[in-house]
Motif scaffolding. Sequence first.
Motif, PDB file in Angstrom:
ATOM      1  N   GLY A 281       0.776  -1.232   0.000  1.00  0.00           N
ATOM      2  CA  GLY A 281       0.000   0.000   0.000  1.00  0.00           C
ATOM      3  C   GLY A 281       0.805   1.277   0.000  1.00  0.00           C
ATOM      4  O   GLY A 281       0.463   2.242  -0.696  1.00  0.00           O
ATOM      5  N   GLY A 282       1.869   1.317   0.798  1.00  0.00           N
ATOM      6  CA  GLY A 282       2.641   2.544   0.956  1.00  0.00           C
ATOM      7  C   GLY A 282       3.301   3.015  -0.328  1.00  0.00           C
ATOM      8  O   GLY A 282       3.130   4.172  -0.746  1.00  0.00           O
ATOM      9  N   TRP A 283       4.064   2.150  -0.954  1.00  0.00           N
ATOM     10  CA  TRP A 283       4.769   2.540  -2.178  1.00  0.00           C
ATOM     11  C   TRP A 283       3.815   2.878  -3.328  1.00  0.00           C
ATOM     12  O   TRP A 283       3.997   3.916  -3.980  1.00  0.00           O
ATOM     13  N   PRO A 284       2.796   2.053  -3.607  1.00  0.00           N
ATOM     14  CA  PRO A 284       1.901   2.405  -4.724  1.00  0.00           C
ATOM     15  C   PRO A 284       1.210   3.757  -4.556  1.00  0.00           C
ATOM     16  O   PRO A 284       1.164   4.558  -5.501  1.00  0.00           O
ATOM     17  N   LEU A 285       0.675   4.035  -3.356  1.00  0.00           N
ATOM     18  CA  LEU A 285      -0.038   5.297  -3.167  1.00  0.00           C
ATOM     19  C   LEU A 285       0.905   6.493  -3.055  1.00  0.00           C
ATOM     20  O   LEU A 285       0.500   7.623  -3.318  1.00  0.00           O
ATOM     21  N   SER A 286       2.150   6.241  -2.665  1.00  0.00           N
ATOM     22  CA  SER A 286       3.102   7.356  -2.571  1.00  0.00           C
ATOM     23  C   SER A 286       3.438   7.910  -3.955  1.00  0.00           C
ATOM     24  O   SER A 286       3.810   9.072  -4.087  1.00  0.00           O
ATOM     25  N   ILE A 287       3.319   7.085  -4.980  1.00  0.00           N
ATOM     26  CA  ILE A 287       3.583   7.541  -6.346  1.00  0.00           C
ATOM     27  C   ILE A 287       2.597   8.648  -6.739  1.00  0.00           C
ATOM     28  O   ILE A 287       2.947   9.596  -7.446  1.00  0.00           O
ATOM     29  N   ILE A 288       1.356   8.532  -6.230  1.00  0.00           N
ATOM     30  CA  ILE A 288       0.302   9.497  -6.584  1.00  0.00           C
ATOM     31  C   ILE A 288       0.206  10.628  -5.563  1.00  0.00           C
ATOM     32  O   ILE A 288       0.104  11.802  -5.928  1.00  0.00           O
ATOM     33  N   PHE A 289       0.276  10.279  -4.268  1.00  0.00           N
ATOM     34  CA  PHE A 289      -0.015  11.264  -3.221  1.00  0.00           C
ATOM     35  C   PHE A 289       1.182  11.603  -2.338  1.00  0.00           C
ATOM     36  O   PHE A 289       1.025  12.265  -1.320  1.00  0.00           O
ATOM     37  N   GLY A 290       2.353  11.145  -2.697  1.00  0.00           N
ATOM     38  CA  GLY A 290       3.535  11.490  -1.931  1.00  0.00           C
ATOM     39  C   GLY A 290       3.561  10.854  -0.550  1.00  0.00           C
ATOM     40  O   GLY A 290       3.102   9.725  -0.359  1.00  0.00           O
ATOM     41  N   ASN A 291       4.079  11.602   0.436  1.00  0.00           N
ATOM     42  CA  ASN A 291       4.254  11.067   1.788  1.00  0.00           C
ATOM     43  C   ASN A 291       2.923  10.713   2.445  1.00  0.00           C
ATOM     44  O   ASN A 291       2.820   9.697   3.147  1.00  0.00           O
ATOM     45  N   VAL A 292       1.892  11.527   2.197  1.00  0.00           N
ATOM     46  CA  VAL A 292       0.576  11.224   2.761  1.00  0.00           C
ATOM     47  C   VAL A 292       0.046   9.907   2.185  1.00  0.00           C
ATOM     48  O   VAL A 292      -0.525   9.084   2.904  1.00  0.00           O
ATOM     49  N   GLY A 293       0.258   9.696   0.899  1.00  0.00           N
ATOM     50  CA  GLY A 293      -0.155   8.445   0.289  1.00  0.00           C
ATOM     51  C   GLY A 293       0.600   7.261   0.853  1.00  0.00           C
ATOM     52  O   GLY A 293       0.036   6.170   1.031  1.00  0.00           O
ATOM     53  N   PHE A 294       1.891   7.474   1.151  1.00  0.00           N
ATOM     54  CA  PHE A 294       2.700   6.413   1.745  1.00  0.00           C
ATOM     55  C   PHE A 294       2.127   5.999   3.101  1.00  0.00           C
ATOM     56  O   PHE A 294       1.991   4.807   3.403  1.00  0.00           O
ATOM     57  N   ILE A 295       1.771   6.993   3.912  1.00  0.00           N
ATOM     58  CA  ILE A 295       1.235   6.714   5.255  1.00  0.00           C
ATOM     59  C   ILE A 295      -0.104   6.002   5.163  1.00  0.00           C
ATOM     60  O   ILE A 295      -0.303   4.924   5.757  1.00  0.00           O
ATOM     61  N   PHE A 296      -1.033   6.583   4.409  1.00  0.00           N
ATOM     62  CA  PHE A 296      -2.375   5.992   4.342  1.00  0.00           C
ATOM     63  C   PHE A 296      -2.368   4.664   3.580  1.00  0.00           C
ATOM     64  O   PHE A 296      -3.125   3.751   3.910  1.00  0.00           O
ATOM     65  N   SER A 298       0.019   2.436   3.567  1.00  0.00           N
ATOM     66  CA  SER A 298       0.540   1.406   4.472  1.00  0.00           C
ATOM     67  C   SER A 298      -0.526   0.971   5.467  1.00  0.00           C
ATOM     68  O   SER A 298      -0.714  -0.235   5.715  1.00  0.00           O
ATOM     69  N   PHE A 299      -1.242   1.927   6.035  1.00  0.00           N
ATOM     70  CA  PHE A 299      -2.288   1.569   7.001  1.00  0.00           C
ATOM     71  C   PHE A 299      -3.500   0.948   6.315  1.00  0.00           C
ATOM     72  O   PHE A 299      -4.185   0.116   6.910  1.00  0.00           O
ATOM     73  N   LEU A 300      -3.767   1.337   5.068  1.00  0.00           N
ATOM     74  CA  LEU A 300      -4.847   0.702   4.319  1.00  0.00           C
ATOM     75  C   LEU A 300      -4.540  -0.784   4.121  1.00  0.00           C
ATOM     76  O   LEU A 300      -5.415  -1.646   4.310  1.00  0.00           O
ATOM     77  N   ALA A 301      -3.296  -1.094   3.740  1.00  0.00           N
ATOM     78  CA  ALA A 301      -2.904  -2.493   3.563  1.00  0.00           C
ATOM     79  C   ALA A 301      -3.013  -3.247   4.878  1.00  0.00           C
ATOM     80  O   ALA A 301      -3.473  -4.398   4.922  1.00  0.00           O
ATOM     81  N   SER A 302      -2.620  -2.604   5.967  1.00  0.00           N
ATOM     82  CA  SER A 302      -2.730  -3.234   7.282  1.00  0.00           C
ATOM     83  C   SER A 302      -4.186  -3.481   7.643  1.00  0.00           C
ATOM     84  O   SER A 302      -4.540  -4.545   8.177  1.00  0.00           O
ATOM     85  N   GLY A 303      -5.055  -2.505   7.359  1.00  0.00           N
ATOM     86  CA  GLY A 303      -6.473  -2.667   7.662  1.00  0.00           C
ATOM     87  C   GLY A 303      -7.105  -3.801   6.872  1.00  0.00           C
ATOM     88  O   GLY A 303      -7.885  -4.588   7.419  1.00  0.00           O
ATOM     89  N   ILE A 304      -6.758  -3.903   5.584  1.00  0.00           N
ATOM     90  CA  ILE A 304      -7.291  -4.987   4.760  1.00  0.00           C
ATOM     91  C   ILE A 304      -6.813  -6.336   5.294  1.00  0.00           C
ATOM     92  O   ILE A 304      -7.582  -7.297   5.403  1.00  0.00           O
ATOM     93  N   PHE A 305      -5.545  -6.404   5.631  1.00  0.00           N
ATOM     94  CA  PHE A 305      -4.977  -7.644   6.150  1.00  0.00           C
ATOM     95  C   PHE A 305      -5.669  -8.069   7.446  1.00  0.00           C
ATOM     96  O   PHE A 305      -6.069  -9.228   7.606  1.00  0.00           O
TER      97      PHE A 305
END
Length: 408
Positions: A281-296, A298-305
């Motif tokens: 989650g962190g790396w894919p979303l960081s490409i679009i939204f930068g550091n905020v995308g990296f944070i959310f 990563s936690f999105l992937a954790s939430g899904i898991f």
Amino acid sequence: MSIGVDHPFLSDILPSSMRQPLDVRSAIIYLLPACLSYIVVAVLVTLPGTRTLRIALWPLIAILVFRTAAYVDFSNGNPRSAYLNANFALTMFAVAVRTLEWSFLKEPLKRHLRPANATPSIFMDALDLATNLRGIGWSRSKSAHFPAETRPASSRTVFCLYVLLSAVVQGFICSTLHIAVQAFSPETLAVLSGGTIFDANLPPFIRYVRSSIITVTVAIGICFIVQVNYSVGTLIGVAVFRQDPAQWPPVIQAPWLATSVRDFWSRRWHQLFRRSFIVLGGWPLSIIFGNVGFIFGSFLASGIFHNVIVRMHNDSVEMWCMLFSFGMMGVGIVLEDVFASLTGRRVGGWKGWLWTMAWLLVWGSLIVDGFARGGMFASSSMLDSASPARAVVERYVSAFDKWLHTLA
């Protein structure tokens, strides 16, 4: 609910008659191919010029991993052993994500920490990499944070004895806390159908005091169960495979002392699956939204898991429960970054500790409630057969819970 052959979550994926109990046959047909393919990729990622082959192999590995997690029933039909299936699914998740990351690496991984006097071996390096969730001693982990060593390391024997004693104590404490959680509400928290930690019969203040106590108890219990499992792995690695104790640094760093939400999640809580969440989650979303995308991300992937793990126990738990709760952890970190940019000061000190504990308690209560409604606290523990110890814990916790209800 059990994750046995009739579990509804899995029956949506495959016919229940196709679920196999763990035995020699299922191990050879399902488990062995997934494990061997994992080791093969671990070998390839240490060799140059194998990137194309690794990319080509990953879809096959993903299929083998899913096939193993879906078809093998580690609980052998015992509903109270359903956590074994969840733990195995967690392991297969790590295998799939790690091999995905390894597949796209342009440069081979290099090992820079080996046991003293160990002869370099491609196979032993691959075995170490495959069983090393945090990548300790490998080139990709040089920037990772590992807690400082606090265990005696004067000799391998002393170290192993200390770890063994720690595992026994940690296991007893974990089991005690597990029984304590069940004793708060045996008719809901100790049954497979599960139930909420928020007692609607209590007024709001007492209700949330009670749920907060349960949440803290569960959080401490998770700390200890992670450490128990890690201590067992440490003993096997150091005593059996003669690994260096430095390859097994502490897994948790006093999370109750965190002075910011970022400090809690990036340094003090266990980092066993942090890399997997970042990759997914962190790396894919960081490409679009930068550091905020990296944070959310990563936690999105954790939430899904975590949602998948809960639904493996009980598929009636809403998906938003984990996604929203872990998402709010990301919100907490973003708020801290905004505070730092506006004031020039990072969150910390005793005020930071109060903020962190309050934020974790509010959203952590929703996470624990999801676990409870999924029936995840109904599993057995090592104190189940130790009736005197269990009886003492149940007596005092039940008395305390009754006292809380008298305040209403």
